[in-house]
Design a protein around this motif. Structure first.
Motif, PDB file in Angstrom:
ATOM      1  N   ILE A 254       0.841  -1.197   0.000  1.00 22.33           N
ATOM      2  CA  ILE A 254       0.000   0.000   0.000  1.00 22.33           C
ATOM      3  C   ILE A 254       0.876   1.248   0.000  1.00 22.33           C
ATOM      4  N   GLY A 255       0.795   2.028  -1.047  1.00 20.08           N
ATOM      5  CA  GLY A 255       1.533   3.279  -1.101  1.00 20.08           C
ATOM      6  C   GLY A 255       0.899   4.329  -0.199  1.00 20.08           C
ATOM      7  N   PHE A 256       1.752   5.133   0.423  1.00 14.72           N
ATOM      8  CA  PHE A 256       1.231   6.219   1.252  1.00 14.72           C
ATOM      9  C   PHE A 256       2.260   7.331   1.341  1.00 14.72           C
ATOM     10  N   TYR A 257       1.791   8.541   1.038  1.00 17.72           N
ATOM     11  CA  TYR A 257       2.609   9.749   1.193  1.00 17.72           C
ATOM     12  C   TYR A 257       1.702  10.843   1.718  1.00 17.72           C
ATOM     13  N   ILE A 258       1.923  11.265   2.943  1.00 21.10           N
ATOM     14  CA  ILE A 258       1.012  12.190   3.600  1.00 21.10           C
ATOM     15  C   ILE A 258       0.907  13.522   2.849  1.00 21.10           C
ATOM     16  N   GLY A 259       2.012  13.989   2.276  1.00 21.60           N
ATOM     17  CA  GLY A 259       1.983  15.258   1.558  1.00 21.60           C
ATOM     18  C   GLY A 259       1.042  15.239   0.371  1.00 21.60           C
ATOM     19  N   GLY A 260       0.890  14.092  -0.263  1.00 20.81           N
ATOM     20  CA  GLY A 260       0.000  13.980  -1.408  1.00 20.81           C
ATOM     21  C   GLY A 260      -1.443  14.263  -1.052  1.00 20.81           C
ATOM     22  N   TYR A 261      -1.827  13.931   0.184  1.00 17.22           N
ATOM     23  CA  TYR A 261      -3.208  14.136   0.601  1.00 17.22           C
ATOM     24  C   TYR A 261      -3.565  15.617   0.728  1.00 17.22           C
ATOM     25  N   LEU A 262      -2.560  16.470   0.907  1.00 13.08           N
ATOM     26  CA  LEU A 262      -2.838  17.897   0.962  1.00 13.08           C
ATOM     27  C   LEU A 262      -3.390  18.411  -0.367  1.00 13.08           C
ATOM     28  N   LYS A 263      -3.101  17.683  -1.450  1.00 16.55           N
ATOM     29  CA  LYS A 263      -3.508  18.123  -2.779  1.00 16.55           C
ATOM     30  C   LYS A 263      -4.895  17.612  -3.169  1.00 16.55           C
ATOM     31  N   PHE A 264      -5.288  16.404  -2.668  1.00 18.79           N
ATOM     32  CA  PHE A 264      -6.580  15.884  -3.129  1.00 18.79           C
ATOM     33  C   PHE A 264      -7.537  15.505  -1.999  1.00 18.79           C
ATOM     34  N   ARG A 265      -7.037  15.350  -0.752  1.00 16.33           N
ATOM     35  CA  ARG A 265      -7.920  15.105   0.390  1.00 16.33           C
ATOM     36  C   ARG A 265      -7.350  15.777   1.637  1.00 16.33           C
ATOM     37  N   PRO A 266      -7.232  17.115   1.632  1.00 18.22           N
ATOM     38  CA  PRO A 266      -6.670  17.788   2.809  1.00 18.22           C
ATOM     39  C   PRO A 266      -7.516  17.585   4.055  1.00 18.22           C
ATOM     40  N   ASP A 267      -8.805  17.290   3.883  1.00 16.06           N
ATOM     41  CA  ASP A 267      -9.673  17.058   5.036  1.00 16.06           C
ATOM     42  C   ASP A 267      -9.222  15.840   5.837  1.00 16.06           C
ATOM     43  N   VAL A 268      -8.677  14.832   5.155  1.00 19.61           N
ATOM     44  CA  VAL A 268      -8.196  13.639   5.847  1.00 19.61           C
ATOM     45  C   VAL A 268      -7.015  13.989   6.746  1.00 19.61           C
ATOM     46  N   VAL A 269      -6.126  14.860   6.253  1.00 18.85           N
ATOM     47  CA  VAL A 269      -4.966  15.279   7.042  1.00 18.85           C
ATOM     48  C   VAL A 269      -5.418  16.092   8.255  1.00 18.85           C
ATOM     49  N   ARG A 270      -6.305  17.055   8.028  1.00 15.87           N
ATOM     50  CA  ARG A 270      -6.780  17.885   9.142  1.00 15.87           C
ATOM     51  C   ARG A 270      -7.485  17.045  10.206  1.00 15.87           C
ATOM     52  N   ASP A 271      -8.333  16.107   9.765  1.00 20.15           N
ATOM     53  CA  ASP A 271      -9.034  15.247  10.722  1.00 20.15           C
ATOM     54  C   ASP A 271      -8.051  14.402  11.525  1.00 20.15           C
ATOM     55  N   SER A 272      -6.995  13.924  10.854  1.00 19.91           N
ATOM     56  CA  SER A 272      -5.974  13.132  11.549  1.00 19.91           C
ATOM     57  C   SER A 272      -5.279  13.968  12.616  1.00 19.91           C
ATOM     58  N   PHE A 273      -4.882  15.193  12.243  1.00 22.84           N
ATOM     59  CA  PHE A 273      -4.178  16.050  13.195  1.00 22.84           C
ATOM     60  C   PHE A 273      -5.070  16.408  14.389  1.00 22.84           C
ATOM     61  N   LYS A 274      -6.347  16.653  14.115  1.00 20.71           N
ATOM     62  CA  LYS A 274      -7.267  16.949  15.219  1.00 20.71           C
ATOM     63  C   LYS A 274      -7.353  15.771  16.178  1.00 20.71           C
ATOM     64  N   THR A 275      -7.412  14.568  15.632  1.00 23.90           N
ATOM     65  CA  THR A 275      -7.446  13.370  16.478  1.00 23.90           C
ATOM     66  C   THR A 275      -6.171  13.256  17.307  1.00 23.90           C
ATOM     67  N   LEU A 276      -5.041  13.510  16.665  1.00 24.45           N
ATOM     68  CA  LEU A 276      -3.754  13.415  17.372  1.00 24.45           C
ATOM     69  C   LEU A 276      -3.666  14.455  18.483  1.00 24.45           C
ATOM     70  N   PHE A 277      -4.136  15.668  18.242  1.00 26.57           N
ATOM     71  CA  PHE A 277      -4.135  16.695  19.291  1.00 26.57           C
ATOM     72  C   PHE A 277      -5.014  16.263  20.465  1.00 26.57           C
ATOM     73  N   ASP A 278      -6.174  15.680  20.151  1.00 24.44           N
ATOM     74  CA  ASP A 278      -7.057  15.190  21.217  1.00 24.44           C
ATOM     75  C   ASP A 278      -6.376  14.079  22.013  1.00 24.44           C
ATOM     76  N   TRP A 279      -5.737  13.157  21.319  1.00 24.35           N
ATOM     77  CA  TRP A 279      -5.046  12.064  22.011  1.00 24.35           C
ATOM     78  C   TRP A 279      -3.935  12.597  22.908  1.00 24.35           C
ATOM     79  N   TYR A 280      -3.233  13.622  22.439  1.00 24.78           N
ATOM     80  CA  TYR A 280      -2.182  14.206  23.271  1.00 24.78           C
ATOM     81  C   TYR A 280      -2.781  14.798  24.546  1.00 24.78           C
ATOM     82  N   LEU A 281      -3.850  15.550  24.396  1.00 24.38           N
ATOM     83  CA  LEU A 281      -4.479  16.190  25.551  1.00 24.38           C
ATOM     84  C   LEU A 281      -5.061  15.159  26.519  1.00 24.38           C
ATOM     85  N   GLU A 282      -5.433  13.988  25.988  1.00 25.76           N
ATOM     86  CA  GLU A 282      -5.952  12.913  26.834  1.00 25.76           C
ATOM     87  C   GLU A 282      -4.842  12.073  27.455  1.00 25.76           C
TER      88      GLU A 282
END
Length: 318
Positions: A254-282
């Protein structure tokens, strides 16, 4: 302002004075408080990274700081607001201008250094393991380069997702770091990776940040229907994948490059970061920063990555 800048294609990055930027339409100007270093910064200096910007440009892919000014058409951000930005470039400087749609508000409970360490490494592992590989509780995850910037986050997130985690790294000190992040089993680089993984029941998901011989051994240690993620090639050798073996064992690469998602699915990146921030705070995530250095020592920070003398992240604090 000071910036770690590449002036012309092929020239080395140097810490120099350049003109302070101003935000244009859809952009924000940020006082940069912290910038995480990535292996991709080394590749950009050689011009071999898949997303190397055209020179001149300033290195630095992920930052945290404070909004200093907003350009026209920007809504949702205010001067003085704490933010994090997956910038792709421009972070190793005292100030930077970034597209507002790449920025997220940064909760007060997350220090700037931690925010700069969270984005690319944790985002890569979170999206790769969850969104792409569909890692399931109870499966066995093999992580190569498990004490590195992305590998360590894969250990931590894999454990959070309920997997049994096998960590592969070089030396007792690095393996100890992986163990502290939650690894269930440790394999030293001096051991036969294929044999050891098979003894542990084989791998259902492989997160490979090394390539070369490590990839080959991990590939051979997979269970039927395993999923393999070629995340990086720290060994310098890009794996060649035998398609007939994929067929026989019903494997997915499975190919994966996070930077590529900024071009065609930036919402996936933002949702991931929001989850990570929540996990950090928890309290579920503990980003490991092995070195925090001022901008004047950015060359030293790059050398730590080049010589593989860091564990987790190196963060620069302009």
């Amino acid at each position: 302002m000071l910036a770690y800048h590449i002036s012309t294609a092929g020239s080395p990055a140097r810490l120099i004075q350049i003109k302070a930027p101003r935000p244009g339409a859809g952009q924000i100007l940020v006082d940069i408080k912290a910038c995480g270093l990535n292996f991709a910064d080394l590749l950009m200096q050689k011009g071999t990274y898949q997303d190397t910007p055209e020179a001149p440009f300033t290195l630095g892919m992920e930052i945290a700081g404070v909004v200093k000014a907003v350009g026209p058409d920007v809504t949702g951000f205010a001067v003085g607001e704490r933010i994090a930005v997956y910038s792709g470039q421009g972070g190793l400087a005292e100030q930077g201008v970034f597209d507002a749609d790449r920025a997220l508000s940064l909760p007060d409970g997350i220090p700037f250094e931690q925010a700069a360490a969270l984005q690319i490494a944790y985002g890569t592992s979170h999206m790769a393991l969850g969104y792409r590989a569909r890692l399931q509780p109870g499966e066995t995850l093999l992580v190569t380069g498990a004490a590195g910037g992305v590998g360590l986050t894969a250990v931590e997130i894999g454990k959070l997702m309920g997997a049994t985690v096998i960590a592969h790294a070089r030396g007792a000190d690095k393996l100890a770091v992986a163990q502290a992040a939650g690894a269930d089993h440790l394999i030293d680089d001096s051991e036969d990776l294929r044999i050891r993984v098979k003894e542990l029941g084989g791998a259902d998901v492989v997160y490979d940040a090394v390539g070369g011989a490590a990839w080959t051994a991990a590939f051979r240690a997979c269970n039927p229907e395993a999923r393999l993620l070629p995340i990086g090639f720290a060994s310098g050798e890009v794996p060649q994948i035998p398609a007939n073996h994929l067929l026989v064992k019903n494997l997915d690469v499975i190919g994966f490059y996070i930077g590529g998602y900024l071009k065609f699915r930036p919402d996936v990146v933002r949702d991931s970061f929001k989850t990570l921030f929540d996990w950090y705070l928890e309290g579920k995530l503990s980003p490991h920063i092995s070195h925090t250095l001022p901008l004047a020592q950015v060359d030293e920070g790059m050398e730590l990555l080049r010589q593989r003398k860091s564990t987790g992240k190196v963060v620069i604090t302009p």
